[in-house]
Design an enzyme around this catalytic site. Sequence first.
Site, mmCIF file in Angstrom:
data_model
loop_
_atom_site.group_PDB
_atom_site.id
_atom_site.type_symbol
_atom_site.label_atom_id
_atom_site.label_comp_id
_atom_site.label_asym_id
_atom_site.label_seq_id
_atom_site.Cartn_x
_atom_site.Cartn_y
_atom_site.Cartn_z
ATOM 1 N N ASP A 1 12.302 10.811 3.015
ATOM 2 C CA ASP A 1 12.235 10.554 1.575
ATOM 3 C C ASP A 1 13.636 10.551 0.980
ATOM 4 O OD1 ASP A 1 9.427 10.437 1.651
ATOM 5 O OD2 ASP A 1 9.316 12.612 1.638
ATOM 6 N N LYS B 1 0.941 1.615 2.867
ATOM 7 C CA LYS B 1 -0.426 1.765 2.351
ATOM 8 C C LYS B 1 -0.937 0.481 1.682
ATOM 9 C CE LYS B 1 0.126 6.732 1.360
ATOM 10 N NZ LYS B 1 1.593 6.881 1.507
ATOM 11 N N LEU B 2 -0.972 -0.605 2.415
ATOM 12 C CA LEU B 2 -1.395 -1.875 1.821
ATOM 13 C C LEU B 2 -2.836 -1.790 1.308
ATOM 14 C CD1 LEU B 2 0.117 -4.578 4.208
ATOM 15 C CD2 LEU B 2 1.182 -3.300 2.345
ATOM 16 N N HIS B 3 -3.067 -2.395 0.154
ATOM 17 C CA HIS B 3 -4.398 -2.403 -0.467
ATOM 18 C C HIS B 3 -4.460 -3.616 -1.384
ATOM 19 C CE1 HIS B 3 -7.672 0.039 -2.852
ATOM 20 N NE2 HIS B 3 -8.061 -1.185 -2.530
ATOM 21 N N ASP B 4 -5.097 -4.697 -0.887
ATOM 22 C CA ASP B 4 -5.167 -5.932 -1.648
ATOM 23 C C ASP B 4 -6.332 -6.755 -1.081
ATOM 24 O OD1 ASP B 4 -4.412 -8.253 -3.256
ATOM 25 O OD2 ASP B 4 -2.399 -7.387 -3.319
ATOM 26 N N ARG C 1 2.624 22.236 5.954
ATOM 27 C CA ARG C 1 3.524 23.218 5.355
ATOM 28 C C ARG C 1 3.604 24.448 6.258
ATOM 29 N NH1 ARG C 1 4.477 19.352 2.848
ATOM 30 N NH2 ARG C 1 4.641 19.059 0.597
ATOM 31 N N ARG D 1 9.637 17.714 3.379
ATOM 32 C CA ARG D 1 10.624 18.610 2.781
ATOM 33 C C ARG D 1 10.903 19.872 3.590
ATOM 34 N NH1 ARG D 1 7.806 17.426 -2.985
ATOM 35 N NH2 ARG D 1 6.126 16.998 -1.501
ATOM 36 N N LYS E 1 8.984 8.589 9.347
ATOM 37 C CA LYS E 1 8.186 7.813 8.396
ATOM 38 C C LYS E 1 9.107 7.185 7.355
ATOM 39 C CE LYS E 1 5.639 9.731 5.055
ATOM 40 N NZ LYS E 1 5.927 8.983 3.794
ATOM 41 N N THR F 1 -3.866 13.622 0.593
ATOM 42 C CA THR F 1 -3.861 15.089 0.649
ATOM 43 C C THR F 1 -3.491 15.712 -0.693
ATOM 44 O OG1 THR F 1 -1.642 14.946 1.619
ATOM 45 C CG2 THR F 1 -3.481 15.311 3.124
ATOM 46 N N GLN G 1 1.100 18.780 -2.916
ATOM 47 C CA GLN G 1 -0.026 18.664 -2.007
ATOM 48 C C GLN G 1 -1.119 19.653 -2.409
ATOM 49 O OE1 GLN G 1 -0.176 16.276 0.007
ATOM 50 N NE2 GLN G 1 1.815 15.794 0.874
ATOM 51 N N ASP H 1 5.121 3.335 6.197
ATOM 52 C CA ASP H 1 4.039 3.863 5.357
ATOM 53 C C ASP H 1 4.016 3.137 4.012
ATOM 54 O OD1 ASP H 1 2.132 5.470 4.124
ATOM 55 O OD2 ASP H 1 3.551 7.087 3.702
ATOM 56 N N THR I 1 -4.307 -11.587 1.534
ATOM 57 C CA THR I 1 -2.966 -11.090 1.237
ATOM 58 C C THR I 1 -2.536 -10.028 2.243
ATOM 59 O OG1 THR I 1 -3.195 -11.565 -1.124
ATOM 60 C CG2 THR I 1 -1.546 -9.923 -0.499
#
Length: 234
Positions: free
Chosen positions: A10, A59-62, A180, A210, A30, A118, A189, A57, A66
């Site tokens: 991140d 997270k395709l959603h269409d 964690r 993290r 990731k 999560t 989370q 990562d 597409t």
Amino acid sequence: MEKLPIIALDFTGEEAIHFLKKFDEQLFVKVGMELFYESGPSIIKEIKDLGHKIFLDLKLHDIPTTVQKAMRQLAVLDVDLVNVHAAGGLQMMKAAVAGLNEGSTGKRPDIIAVTQLTSTSEIQMKNEQQIQGELIQSVQHYAALAKEAGLDGVVCAATDCEHLVNKLGTGFKYITPGIRPTGTAVNDQVRTATPSEAARLGAYSIVVGRAITGSADPVASYHQIKKEWSGTDE
């Protein structure tokens, strides 16, 4: 095969490469929306040139067409794992697999589907998604759809794994974020677990951010988490 925790990068591109150069071993990392949208496909090549495995990562959603075309493009990036939202439905997930097959020149990347994030609680699911019943029932439903669509596994909470193993078996891959180590902050989370709990519950792999990337000694933290996750001494 050695069990590698997946490290969530991140960061921005420059920060990510600086972080990776602290390690002298192959990692599984990731690349999420923040990093990919900031740096684009070039960051994938840079990380691959360092010898690491990549979970892209996004997270395709269409609509199915597409997603199929997008997956065709992602397949050529030589990543190891990609994902979609199971809420996109059976046909969308089938289209995602088809796109990966069309775009891959060798072994296609594994593909998994996000069930419930999560960070999502059961109350939130009921009030905001208007899905009634227990949260685990929603997770099981989405996971079953993903398996029917030909995906390789799902993203779920570690605490979901034992229910999914009972329903779908051990051949399906359960990738678990929200990890964690004992004594670390939960942050945003909701459904969390320690590395050893995830292993005991049947997770195929864990995603840790993290607790490693924010550590004063990320290499040492990584190896401690890897030890807990694999159940072996290093």
